[in-house]
Design a protein around this motif. Structure first.
Motif, PDB file in Angstrom:
ATOM      1  N   SER A   1     -15.290  -0.295   0.359  1.00  0.00           N
ATOM      2  CA  SER A   1     -16.045   0.177  -0.813  1.00  0.00           C
ATOM      3  C   SER A   1     -16.171  -0.900  -1.882  1.00  0.00           C
ATOM      4  O   SER A   1     -17.000  -0.776  -2.796  1.00  0.00           O
ATOM      5  CB  SER A   1     -15.365   1.417  -1.410  1.00  0.00           C
ATOM      6  N   LEU A   2     -15.387  -1.973  -1.768  1.00  0.00           N
ATOM      7  CA  LEU A   2     -15.379  -3.033  -2.782  1.00  0.00           C
ATOM      8  C   LEU A   2     -16.036  -4.318  -2.285  1.00  0.00           C
ATOM      9  O   LEU A   2     -15.958  -5.357  -2.956  1.00  0.00           O
ATOM     10  CB  LEU A   2     -13.935  -3.329  -3.201  1.00  0.00           C
TER      11      LEU A   2
ATOM     12  N   THR B   1      -6.980   1.595  -4.791  1.00  0.00           N
ATOM     13  CA  THR B   1      -8.273   1.059  -5.225  1.00  0.00           C
ATOM     14  C   THR B   1      -8.106   0.173  -6.443  1.00  0.00           C
ATOM     15  O   THR B   1      -8.623  -0.956  -6.492  1.00  0.00           O
ATOM     16  CB  THR B   1      -9.262   2.194  -5.527  1.00  0.00           C
ATOM     17  N   LYS B   2      -7.371   0.637  -7.441  1.00  0.00           N
ATOM     18  CA  LYS B   2      -7.164  -0.153  -8.657  1.00  0.00           C
ATOM     19  C   LYS B   2      -6.409  -1.447  -8.354  1.00  0.00           C
ATOM     20  O   LYS B   2      -6.739  -2.518  -8.885  1.00  0.00           O
ATOM     21  CB  LYS B   2      -6.401   0.652  -9.705  1.00  0.00           C
TER      22      LYS B   2
ATOM     23  N   ASP C   1     -11.102   2.123   4.256  1.00  0.00           N
ATOM     24  CA  ASP C   1     -12.060   2.876   3.442  1.00  0.00           C
ATOM     25  C   ASP C   1     -12.119   2.310   2.026  1.00  0.00           C
ATOM     26  O   ASP C   1     -13.199   2.154   1.453  1.00  0.00           O
ATOM     27  CB  ASP C   1     -11.661   4.358   3.386  1.00  0.00           C
ATOM     28  N   VAL C   2     -10.959   2.001   1.477  1.00  0.00           N
ATOM     29  CA  VAL C   2     -10.902   1.478   0.109  1.00  0.00           C
ATOM     30  C   VAL C   2     -11.494   0.083   0.028  1.00  0.00           C
ATOM     31  O   VAL C   2     -12.353  -0.208  -0.813  1.00  0.00           O
ATOM     32  CB  VAL C   2      -9.446   1.467  -0.408  1.00  0.00           C
ATOM     33  N   VAL C   3     -11.050  -0.811   0.919  1.00  0.00           N
ATOM     34  CA  VAL C   3     -11.492  -2.204   0.832  1.00  0.00           C
ATOM     35  C   VAL C   3     -13.001  -2.312   1.038  1.00  0.00           C
ATOM     36  O   VAL C   3     -13.691  -3.025   0.299  1.00  0.00           O
ATOM     37  CB  VAL C   3     -10.753  -3.085   1.860  1.00  0.00           C
TER      38      VAL C   3
ATOM     39  N   ASP D   1      -2.243   3.571  -7.069  1.00  0.00           N
ATOM     40  CA  ASP D   1      -3.698   3.611  -6.958  1.00  0.00           C
ATOM     41  C   ASP D   1      -4.137   2.376  -6.184  1.00  0.00           C
ATOM     42  O   ASP D   1      -4.272   1.287  -6.750  1.00  0.00           O
ATOM     43  CB  ASP D   1      -4.325   3.642  -8.353  1.00  0.00           C
TER      44      ASP D   1
ATOM     45  N   VAL E   1      -8.879  -3.815  -6.768  1.00  0.00           N
ATOM     46  CA  VAL E   1      -9.841  -4.257  -7.793  1.00  0.00           C
ATOM     47  C   VAL E   1      -9.195  -5.293  -8.705  1.00  0.00           C
ATOM     48  O   VAL E   1      -9.796  -6.336  -9.022  1.00  0.00           O
ATOM     49  CB  VAL E   1     -10.355  -3.058  -8.606  1.00  0.00           C
TER      50      VAL E   1
ATOM     51  N   TYR F   1       0.807  -1.214   0.000  1.00  0.00           N
ATOM     52  CA  TYR F   1       0.000   0.000   0.000  1.00  0.00           C
ATOM     53  C   TYR F   1       0.845   1.271   0.000  1.00  0.00           C
ATOM     54  O   TYR F   1       0.359   2.350  -0.361  1.00  0.00           O
ATOM     55  CB  TYR F   1      -0.959   0.008   1.191  1.00  0.00           C
TER      56      TYR F   1
ATOM     57  N   GLU G   1      -7.401   4.712   5.921  1.00  0.00           N
ATOM     58  CA  GLU G   1      -7.678   4.828   4.497  1.00  0.00           C
ATOM     59  C   GLU G   1      -7.703   3.476   3.792  1.00  0.00           C
ATOM     60  O   GLU G   1      -8.455   3.287   2.827  1.00  0.00           O
ATOM     61  CB  GLU G   1      -6.631   5.741   3.845  1.00  0.00           C
TER      62      GLU G   1
END
Length: 336
Positions: free
Chosen positions: A232-233, A204-205, A228-230, A202, A208, A197, A225
């Motif tokens: 959202s997926l 998020t990318k 927050d990213v994980v 990116d 994904v 990380y 943070e």
């Protein structure tokens, strides 16, 4: 008889410093019937200890100023007035940060060093392993073919979570903070993908790409943070065992982030915080399973061992900059 101890000299603001600790020499009393004299061998340092340095109500009482910090310790019996323990026995207990101490026989239990080295009882065969196993199995409820993401994946709990998820037939993605750690996860511990990380452009990318079918279980060790990213997926009916928030433990300001409730609601996501002691009744069953996996080679561990009792404060502080791979342990004395 004298010994050294480490006490909490002051409460930290933000990241602890060595000035928050003080070394003292103290005299020990005589051993009474039903007691043993212990010499500390291996001392566990864990992120939750940071919370106990604050004068705040939590699931465990705070450390007291001018009193020794406490934690899980593997010790050897140096002298015994107990019918249950003899000199040379290896034991595990929650003990003060002292080189030697006298405790009642009811406060300790023997460990079996024929299964694994003594230090393993602070890690994969101790609270670390129990936390990973019970959090994943009781809240995550993994099913074969699901995708599991683990933050803090190269830490003591994260490494065990990932391996147990693989044993359950899951695809496992680990998030860690260096290329050395991500390589360790994929090459030594069987993670399918590991994301650094700190260097990815990116996040998020990257997640994904690693999780084309979304995320079914997120074992959250860090918060902030990354979480927050994980989150959202996450997929519909996914689960989030909430184990730790190490990214926030030393935060001195207001913490803001995405509002998670709409995602949890519309995707029927379960997010549950837990303390390993919530599942105390399951400890024997979990310990038996972890021991079997260790013995048959399905479950491996790694440790960062720092030598010297006086290194305990530095070792604890080092957790928050990610200096450890696997379990952080201080070895205070030879096991001979």
């Amino acid at each position: 008889m004298t010994t050294r101890q480490i006490v909490l000299a002051s409460r930290p603001v933000g990241l602890p410093t060595k000035e928050n600790f003080r070394f003292e020499n103290i005299d020990l009393s005589e051993i009474k019937d039903g007691e043993v004299l212990l010499k500390g061998l291996y001392y566990s340092v864990d992120p939750y200890m940071r919370g106990r340095m604050n004068d705040a109500k939590s699931y465990v009482p705070p450390f007291q100023l001018n009193e020794p910090l406490t934690g899980s310790v593997v010790a050897v019996v140096s002298e015994s007035k107990s019918d249950s323990f003899t000199t040379g026995d290896y034991v595990l207990a929650s003990l003060p940060w002292m080189e030697k101490c006298i405790v009642n026989e009811k406060e300790i239990h023997k460990i079996d060093t024929t299964i694994a080295p003594a230090s393993s009882y602070l890690g994969v065969l101790g609270m670390t392993g129990l936390t990973a196993y019970l959090g994943l199995m009781q809240i995550g409820k993994p099913k074969s073919g699901e995708t599991v993401v683990v933050s803090g994946a190269a830490g003591a709990v994260g490494i065990v979570v990932g391996q147990i998820a693989k044993i359950q037939g899951c695809r496992v993605i680990g998030i860690a903070g260096s290329d050395k750690k991500t390589n360790l996860l994929t090459e030594e511990f069987g993670f399918d993908v590991a994301v650094n990380y700190k260097t990815t452009d990116d996040l998020t990318k990257a997640i994904v790409d690693a999780c084309p079918d979304g995320v079914d279980i997120y074992f959250d060790n860090v918060g902030g943070e990354i979480s927050d990213v994980v989150i959202s997926l996450m997929n519909f009916h996914s689960r989030i065992p909430l184990c730790g928030q190490i990214a926030l433990y030393n935060n001195t300001g207001d913490v803001t982030g995405p509002r998670l409730q709409p995602m949890l609601l519309t995707r029927s996501i379960l997010m549950q915080g837990f303390i390993v002691s919530d599942y105390k009744s399951l400890f024997p069953e979990a310990t038996k399973q972890l021991s079997e996996w260790v013995k048959n080679g399905k479950l491996k561990s790694t440790e960062t061992i720092i030598n010297g009792f006086e290194q305990l404060p530095d070792a604890l502080i080092g957790l928050f900059s990610g200096e450890n791979e696997g379990k952080m342990i201080v070895q205070a004395a030879d096991t001979e």
